[in-house]
Design a protein around this motif. Structure first.
Motif, short mmCIF file in Angstrom:
data_model
loop_
_atom_site.label_atom_id
_atom_site.label_comp_id
_atom_site.label_asym_id
_atom_site.label_seq_id
_atom_site.Cartn_x
_atom_site.Cartn_y
_atom_site.Cartn_z
N TYR A 171 0.83 -1.21 0.00
CA TYR A 171 0.00 0.00 0.00
C TYR A 171 0.86 1.26 0.00
O TYR A 171 0.64 2.19 -0.77
CB TYR A 171 -0.93 -0.02 1.22
N ARG A 199 -7.10 0.80 4.72
CA ARG A 199 -6.26 1.08 3.56
C ARG A 199 -6.64 0.21 2.37
O ARG A 199 -6.56 0.65 1.22
CB ARG A 199 -4.79 0.90 3.94
N MET A 203 -7.53 1.01 -1.58
CA MET A 203 -6.66 0.47 -2.63
C MET A 203 -7.36 -0.54 -3.54
O MET A 203 -7.03 -0.63 -4.73
CB MET A 203 -5.45 -0.20 -1.97
#
Length: 216
Positions: A171, A199, A203
């Motif tokens: 990430y 996250r 993503m």
């Protein structure tokens, strides 16, 4: 104490910020979302990927089922390649409905620019050597069976989360990652923590596999 409301951010300041943003962007390195040259036509990519997928199925002495579910999954993966801004793709679903076959087909489709690993292998590598597989760092990573491996281990009193650390590193470096898992997105948060899940929400695009197992 709380910072009081100000009027610094007026329209003139915002327009000036946009000018600085454009200039700053020229000095910030960018990476390609997918470091491969795709065919110009989505139809061609869909045909190639479906052909590879079918060959993978037949290599295990099984018959390719050209059902609505299989065709829809290939279609969605190709649309992600061409149309999505997200650098990750998450294949979630129950056992036996083609997620691993899709990952292995994508390995053939992307060729040398892609690395395929099972999550257990990444876990074992880190636990034994304190390092992650190196040839998965700067390419397209295809990660299979996330959630099969132990989520943590005790490293002389420190609890480590190898796969969570691995994916956080992907990430931070904005690297393309495709994951197959039997976990739901909610399960990922429970197993690996809210920080990684948050996250991953940014993503990853997601494809849900709901079909029954083809292993019958």
């Amino acid at each position: 104490t709380l910072i009081q409301q100000t009027v610094i951010m007026d329209e003139r300041t915002i327009q000036l910020a946009k000018q600085y943003m454009k200039k700053a962007s020229e000095n910030i390195p960018k990476t390609d979302r997918l470091p491969v040259k795709l065919p110009e036509s989505q139809q061609q990519s869909a045909a190639v990927l479906l052909g590879i997928y079918g060959a993978m199925v037949e290599s295990r002495d099984m018959e390719l089922q050209l059902d609505e579910g299989t065709l829809a999954k290939v279609d969605k993966v190709v649309k992600w390649m061409y149309e999505s801004k997200k650098r990750g793709l998450l294949l979630c679903g129950t056992l036996g409905n083609g997620k691993t076959t899709m990952l292995r087909s994508l390995k053939q489709f992307f060729g040398m620019k892609a690395s395929y690993y099972e999550a257990q292998v990444v876990y074992d590598c880190y636990r034994q050597n304190r390092t992650f597989p190196q040839n998965g760092q700067n390419e397209i990573l295809l990660l299979d069976d996330l959630g099969v491996e132990p989520a943590t281990y005790n490293d002389f009193g420190e609890i480590r989360y190898p796969l969570a650390e691995f994916l956080m590193k992907r990430y931070k470096n904005n690297l393309p990652t495709i994951i197959a898992t039997n976990l739901t997105f909610e399960d990922i948060g429970k197993v690996y923590g809210d920080r990684l899940q948050d996250r991953m929400r940014e993503m990853f695009a997601m494809i849900i596999y709901k079909e029954q197992s083809y292993r019958r």
